[in-house]
Design a protein around this motif. Sequence first.
Motif, PDB file in Angstrom:
ATOM      1  N   LEU A 126      50.946  55.353 -75.706  1.00  7.98           N
ATOM      2  CA  LEU A 126      50.350  55.304 -74.379  1.00  7.98           C
ATOM      3  C   LEU A 126      50.397  56.651 -73.678  1.00  7.98           C
ATOM      4  CD1 LEU A 126      51.684  51.846 -73.151  1.00  7.98           C
ATOM      5  CD2 LEU A 126      49.347  52.425 -73.798  1.00  7.98           C
ATOM      6  N   ALA A 127      51.333  57.501 -74.063  1.00 10.53           N
ATOM      7  CA  ALA A 127      51.439  58.815 -73.427  1.00 10.53           C
ATOM      8  C   ALA A 127      50.271  59.717 -73.797  1.00 10.53           C
ATOM      9  CB  ALA A 127      52.762  59.474 -73.803  1.00 10.53           C
ATOM     10  N   THR A 128      49.779  59.585 -75.039  1.00 14.24           N
ATOM     11  CA  THR A 128      48.711  60.466 -75.510  1.00 14.24           C
ATOM     12  C   THR A 128      47.386  59.737 -75.717  1.00 14.24           C
ATOM     13  OG1 THR A 128      49.271  60.100 -77.846  1.00 14.24           O
ATOM     14  CG2 THR A 128      50.426  61.884 -76.687  1.00 14.24           C
ATOM     15  N   GLY A 129      47.435  58.399 -75.783  1.00 16.23           N
ATOM     16  CA  GLY A 129      46.230  57.632 -76.053  1.00 16.23           C
ATOM     17  C   GLY A 129      45.841  57.588 -77.509  1.00 16.23           C
ATOM     18  N   THR A 130      46.659  58.144 -78.387  1.00 15.91           N
ATOM     19  CA  THR A 130      46.341  58.159 -79.814  1.00 15.91           C
ATOM     20  C   THR A 130      46.828  56.879 -80.497  1.00 15.91           C
ATOM     21  OG1 THR A 130      48.406  59.325 -80.307  1.00 15.91           O
ATOM     22  CG2 THR A 130      46.440  60.664 -79.921  1.00 15.91           C
ATOM     23  N   THR A 131      46.167  56.557 -81.596  1.00  8.46           N
ATOM     24  CA  THR A 131      46.497  55.350 -82.354  1.00  8.46           C
ATOM     25  C   THR A 131      46.683  55.712 -83.820  1.00  8.46           C
ATOM     26  OG1 THR A 131      45.285  53.900 -80.849  1.00  8.46           O
ATOM     27  CG2 THR A 131      45.681  53.073 -83.061  1.00  8.46           C
ATOM     28  N   ALA A 132      47.737  55.160 -84.415  1.00  9.18           N
ATOM     29  CA  ALA A 132      48.001  55.361 -85.839  1.00  9.18           C
ATOM     30  C   ALA A 132      47.981  54.006 -86.539  1.00  9.18           C
ATOM     31  CB  ALA A 132      49.350  56.039 -86.050  1.00  9.18           C
ATOM     32  N   VAL A 133      47.382  53.974 -87.723  1.00  8.53           N
ATOM     33  CA  VAL A 133      47.320  52.741 -88.508  1.00  8.53           C
ATOM     34  C   VAL A 133      48.216  52.891 -89.731  1.00  8.53           C
ATOM     35  CG1 VAL A 133      45.854  51.165 -89.807  1.00  8.53           C
ATOM     36  CG2 VAL A 133      44.969  52.277 -87.736  1.00  8.53           C
ATOM     37  N   HIS A 134      49.177  51.975 -89.879  1.00  9.51           N
ATOM     38  CA  HIS A 134      50.087  51.969 -91.025  1.00  9.51           C
ATOM     39  C   HIS A 134      49.722  50.762 -91.889  1.00  9.51           C
ATOM     40  CE1 HIS A 134      52.444  54.832 -88.646  1.00  9.51           C
ATOM     41  NE2 HIS A 134      52.332  53.979 -87.640  1.00  9.51           N
ATOM     42  N   GLU A 135      49.253  51.006 -93.091  1.00  9.33           N
ATOM     43  CA  GLU A 135      48.803  49.909 -93.943  1.00  9.33           C
ATOM     44  C   GLU A 135      49.972  49.198 -94.604  1.00  9.33           C
ATOM     45  OE1 GLU A 135      45.873  51.209 -96.693  1.00  9.33           O
ATOM     46  OE2 GLU A 135      44.386  51.665 -95.142  1.00  9.33           O
ATOM     47  N   GLY A 180      48.343  48.779 -64.217  1.00  9.03           N
ATOM     48  CA  GLY A 180      48.880  49.931 -64.917  1.00  9.03           C
ATOM     49  C   GLY A 180      50.220  49.600 -65.529  1.00  9.03           C
ATOM     50  N   MET A 181      50.777  50.558 -66.248  1.00 12.11           N
ATOM     51  CA  MET A 181      52.090  50.406 -66.877  1.00 12.11           C
ATOM     52  C   MET A 181      53.156  51.032 -65.988  1.00 12.11           C
ATOM     53  SD  MET A 181      52.201  48.965 -69.931  1.00 12.11           S
ATOM     54  CE  MET A 181      51.200  48.606 -71.377  1.00 12.11           C
ATOM     55  N   ASP A 182      54.302  50.391 -65.930  1.00  6.15           N
ATOM     56  CA  ASP A 182      55.480  50.988 -65.300  1.00  6.15           C
ATOM     57  C   ASP A 182      56.037  52.025 -66.276  1.00  6.15           C
ATOM     58  OD1 ASP A 182      58.125  51.568 -64.512  1.00  6.15           O
ATOM     59  OD2 ASP A 182      58.302  49.659 -63.464  1.00  6.15           O
ATOM     60  N   LEU A 183      55.816  53.299 -65.970  1.00  5.24           N
ATOM     61  CA  LEU A 183      56.183  54.355 -66.910  1.00  5.24           C
ATOM     62  C   LEU A 183      57.691  54.489 -67.076  1.00  5.24           C
ATOM     63  CD1 LEU A 183      53.544  57.077 -65.975  1.00  5.24           C
ATOM     64  CD2 LEU A 183      53.450  55.332 -67.765  1.00  5.24           C
ATOM     65  N   ASP A 184      58.457  54.191 -66.014  1.00  2.39           N
ATOM     66  CA  ASP A 184      59.923  54.245 -66.134  1.00  2.39           C
ATOM     67  C   ASP A 184      60.410  53.194 -67.118  1.00  2.39           C
ATOM     68  OD1 ASP A 184      60.087  56.328 -64.314  1.00  2.39           O
ATOM     69  OD2 ASP A 184      60.351  54.992 -62.594  1.00  2.39           O
ATOM     70  N   ALA A 185      59.831  51.979 -67.046  1.00  4.83           N
ATOM     71  CA  ALA A 185      60.208  50.920 -67.986  1.00  4.83           C
ATOM     72  C   ALA A 185      59.785  51.286 -69.401  1.00  4.83           C
ATOM     73  CB  ALA A 185      59.576  49.589 -67.568  1.00  4.83           C
ATOM     74  N   LEU A 186      58.605  51.897 -69.521  1.00  2.00           N
ATOM     75  CA  LEU A 186      58.124  52.288 -70.835  1.00  2.00           C
ATOM     76  C   LEU A 186      59.053  53.315 -71.480  1.00  2.00           C
ATOM     77  CD1 LEU A 186      55.737  51.728 -72.757  1.00  2.00           C
ATOM     78  CD2 LEU A 186      54.620  53.743 -71.776  1.00  2.00           C
ATOM     79  N   ALA A 187      59.593  54.217 -70.677  1.00  2.22           N
ATOM     80  CA  ALA A 187      60.526  55.218 -71.200  1.00  2.22           C
ATOM     81  C   ALA A 187      61.800  54.573 -71.728  1.00  2.22           C
ATOM     82  CB  ALA A 187      60.855  56.229 -70.112  1.00  2.22           C
ATOM     83  N   GLU A 188      62.093  53.360 -71.238  1.00  3.26           N
ATOM     84  CA  GLU A 188      63.272  52.623 -71.699  1.00  3.26           C
ATOM     85  C   GLU A 188      62.929  51.676 -72.847  1.00  3.26           C
ATOM     86  OE1 GLU A 188      64.557  50.617 -68.233  1.00  3.26           O
ATOM     87  OE2 GLU A 188      65.141  52.448 -67.150  1.00  3.26           O
ATOM     88  N   GLY A 189      61.670  51.712 -73.320  1.00  3.61           N
ATOM     89  CA  GLY A 189      61.261  50.839 -74.415  1.00  3.61           C
ATOM     90  C   GLY A 189      60.837  49.455 -73.985  1.00  3.61           C
ATOM     91  N   ARG A 190      60.541  49.294 -72.690  1.00  2.76           N
ATOM     92  CA  ARG A 190      60.109  47.989 -72.172  1.00  2.76           C
ATOM     93  C   ARG A 190      58.669  48.090 -71.684  1.00  2.76           C
ATOM     94  NH1 ARG A 190      62.277  46.490 -67.565  1.00  2.76           N
ATOM     95  NH2 ARG A 190      63.006  48.581 -66.978  1.00  2.76           N
ATOM     96  N   VAL A 191      57.906  47.019 -71.877  1.00  2.00           N
ATOM     97  CA  VAL A 191      56.541  46.943 -71.363  1.00  2.00           C
ATOM     98  C   VAL A 191      56.565  46.127 -70.083  1.00  2.00           C
ATOM     99  CG1 VAL A 191      54.199  46.108 -71.780  1.00  2.00           C
ATOM    100  CG2 VAL A 191      55.498  47.167 -73.639  1.00  2.00           C
ATOM    101  N   VAL A 192      56.220  46.752 -68.975  1.00  2.00           N
ATOM    102  CA  VAL A 192      56.169  46.097 -67.668  1.00  2.00           C
ATOM    103  C   VAL A 192      54.889  46.552 -66.982  1.00  2.00           C
ATOM    104  CG1 VAL A 192      57.265  45.787 -65.419  1.00  2.00           C
ATOM    105  CG2 VAL A 192      58.679  46.013 -67.474  1.00  2.00           C
ATOM    106  N   PHE A 193      54.142  45.602 -66.447  1.00  2.00           N
ATOM    107  CA  PHE A 193      52.879  45.914 -65.794  1.00  2.00           C
ATOM    108  C   PHE A 193      53.065  46.018 -64.284  1.00  2.00           C
ATOM    109  CE2 PHE A 193      51.827  43.923 -69.809  1.00  2.00           C
ATOM    110  CZ  PHE A 193      50.806  44.738 -70.282  1.00  2.00           C
ATOM    111  N   THR A 194      52.106  46.690 -63.646  1.00  2.00           N
ATOM    112  CA  THR A 194      52.146  46.841 -62.200  1.00  2.00           C
ATOM    113  C   THR A 194      50.730  46.900 -61.671  1.00  2.00           C
ATOM    114  OG1 THR A 194      53.056  48.173 -60.374  1.00  2.00           O
ATOM    115  CG2 THR A 194      52.200  49.373 -62.281  1.00  2.00           C
ATOM    116  N   ALA A 195      50.543  46.642 -60.376  1.00  2.00           N
ATOM    117  CA  ALA A 195      49.243  46.775 -59.720  1.00  2.00           C
ATOM    118  C   ALA A 195      49.194  48.106 -58.989  1.00  2.00           C
ATOM    119  CB  ALA A 195      49.020  45.627 -58.744  1.00  2.00           C
ATOM    120  N   THR A 196      48.067  48.788 -59.058  1.00  2.00           N
ATOM    121  CA  THR A 196      47.977  50.145 -58.503  1.00  2.00           C
ATOM    122  C   THR A 196      47.115  50.242 -57.257  1.00  2.00           C
ATOM    123  OG1 THR A 196      46.053  50.783 -59.828  1.00  2.00           O
ATOM    124  CG2 THR A 196      48.229  51.067 -60.834  1.00  2.00           C
TER     125      THR A 196
END
Length: 385
Positions: A108-117, A283-299
């Motif tokens: 999410l920081a860079t917007g890039t996607t990697a596919v691992h088969e 949007g994403m709560d970036l502080d939570a994301l830095a801790e490895g958690r997915v938390v959403f927020t309204a902007t």
Amino acid sequence: MITTPLTDALVRGAAELEQTARGVLPHRLPAWVRTRFPDPQLMGAESRPSGVRIALATTASTVELVLHTTYASYRGTTRPRGCVDLVVDGVDVASRQLDGGDHVETDLATGTTAVHEGDACTVRFTGLSTEDKTVEIWLPHNETVHLVELRTDAPVRPVESGRRIWLHHGSSISHGSNATRPTGIWPAVAARRGDVELHSLGFGGSAMVDPFTARVMRDRPADLISVKLGINVANFDLMRLRAFVPAVHGFLDTIRDGHPDTPLVLMSPIFCGIYEDTPGPGGMDLDALAEGRVVFTATGPHGPLPQLTLKIIRDALASVVDNRDDDPNLHYLDGTTLYGEQDAVAHPLPDALHPDAETHELMGRRFAEHAFAPGGPFSLRATPA
């Protein structure tokens, strides 16, 4: 072991099956939609077979399903893998968590996607009764699935359930986000309690009042219909009130072109604290994301025009039904009946947006108690002859 081709006669809840080099890919939207509007969000959601199951009659004691899955995650976070559930004569018998498969990882920081088969996975159920029985294999609601092979130690045949078909459309909450098992998503819980055949058009991030979805619902067989709208309109900041209300009327008009008298429930969003009074986009709560958690927020709010919040959307949907009082088979259900502000205290949304497994069960039970009870919109008496 006997290998049986996976065809429309055995696969329930899908719009169509695509033959691919990897196997049979169940789709919940027909090809004409996928061709005209190949939106990546929608294409990913419709290919994850929420509510889709393999149904068969057999005396087999062993059932094996080989499948190749694709699952997604955000880099730096973990999420549980999907499961395949086995139901025999209506009773939950076993659940198997998947392994292998392709892994799509997004940064999410860079917007890039990697596919691992990865490799295909074999799900095996043994020790089943050798009496003739109905077997349902519920596919994972949260991973794209190619069905490679079905193997059993006795012949299988299709079964006709004879149950009423319930066609439901909704957002990621209807799709099953944060549920841990395919039979545990709230529409599946409600369908099994109501003894109906679920056909789910719950699409994560894609309940956008799209005209093509209404056309699909118009053309699909259905004895019961429900439409749960609002949360994606808010969290994508998709419309203002002036556009939203006519769009909902048009959506219902299209469904009614094919199902003029079918019981139809229009549902508003469940309680979601971040959007009750604050509009999107999400949007994403970036502080939570830095801790490895997915938390959403309204902007929101943004822009000069008033934006939609969930409270505004609920009032708007209730007014839509009030203004269609010439349709006695149209019913409104306030989503907070399934999950309200008080429920958020006992059962908080773990990512601030989607219910957990226990809450899916609660919502499914409450919907069944409302819809399928005597006098409810989906009661046997309510269904037109």
